[in-house]
Design an enzyme around this catalytic site. Structure first.
Site, PDB file in Angstrom:
ATOM      1  N   GLU A 266     -40.417  97.598  13.069  1.00  8.13           N
ATOM      2  CA  GLU A 266     -39.964  96.263  13.300  1.00  8.13           C
ATOM      3  C   GLU A 266     -38.628  95.901  13.399  1.00  8.13           C
ATOM      4  OE1 GLU A 266     -44.007  94.693  10.703  1.00  8.13           O
ATOM      5  OE2 GLU A 266     -41.928  94.154  10.060  1.00  8.13           O
TER       6      GLU A 266
ATOM      7  N   THR B 178     -41.123  91.894  -1.677  1.00  9.81           N
ATOM      8  CA  THR B 178     -40.848  90.611  -1.226  1.00  9.81           C
ATOM      9  C   THR B 178     -41.783  89.631  -0.914  1.00  9.81           C
ATOM     10  OG1 THR B 178     -40.173  91.051   0.896  1.00  9.81           O
ATOM     11  CG2 THR B 178     -38.382  91.126  -0.764  1.00  9.81           C
TER      12      THR B 178
END
Length: 211
Positions: free
Chosen positions: A122, A59
């Site tokens: 993350e 992405t």
């Protein structure tokens, strides 16, 4: 400090000992480390409002870049590694600081997300920091988000990542099909929700300060 200086003379058969005081320079030159300058510059930056968690191969070149630009236009400060950092900066330090200081997380789950230790770290960090996370299911369903127990991750991290994924699945997300979906509608939904959350958090801070 003192040093002994000897002087000799033809008329004096012995050596005179003279005490001579050395001049000490009290003003020492201070050298500023380049690492200190980088740290000072980083600490002087305003905290990022939004952390965009993603799998770059899926992405980075499409949705993430568009979302970043849309948020900037709405006066929001987003963190996206390829946009928010300069060559030479310490990658892990910048990411960890942004994860800790951000107010909202946008996590784009994509087909290769669960293969990336960095992406999973993350996500887990945002969950541990109890951030408000908006899940976007980009060409995947929640049932597709499964960790492969094939030794790719250490056992401790495997449990941590699995926990973070389950926490994310429990949140209301936005599903998107990149072949059939409306890109502008997706950007609008995500950006508007981010701005809405930031406004709610700002109001809460004001109310707390007024008490």
């Amino acid at each position: 400090m003192y040093t002994i200086v000897t002087s000799t003379s033809n008329s004096i058969p012995f050596t005179n000992l003279v005490l001579k005081k050395k001049k000490c320079n009290s003003s020492r030159s201070q050298t500023i480390s380049p690492f200190s300058r980088i740290a000072a510059r980083r600490s002087s930056l305003p905290p990022f409002d939004v952390f965009i968690c993603h799998r770059g191969v899926d992405t980075k070149r499409n949705f993430c870049g568009l979302l970043y630009q849309d948020l900037v236009e709405q006066k929001v400060i987003p963190f996206l590694d390829c946009k928010s950092m300069k060559p030479g900066e310490e990658l892990n330090e910048a990411i960890e600081t942004a994860l800790r200081d951000c107010k909202v997380g946008v996590t784009i789950f994509s087909p290769n997300f669960c293969n990336s230790e960095n992406s999973l770290h993350e996500l887990a960090s945002m969950m541990e920091y109890q951030k408000m996370v908006i899940p976007i299911f980009y060409d995947v369903n929640t049932s597709d988000l499964v960790l492969a127990n094939d030794g790719s991750f250490p056992t401790k991290q495997l449990h941590r990542f699995g926990w973070a994924l389950e926490m994310a699945k429990r949140r209301v997300g936005i599903s998107f099909d990149s072949c059939k979906g409306d890109w502008s509608d997706l950007l609008k939904k995500v950006s508007n929700r981010v701005v809405e959350i930031l406004k709610e958090l700002e109001d809460e801070e004001k109310n707390s300060a007024a008490i």
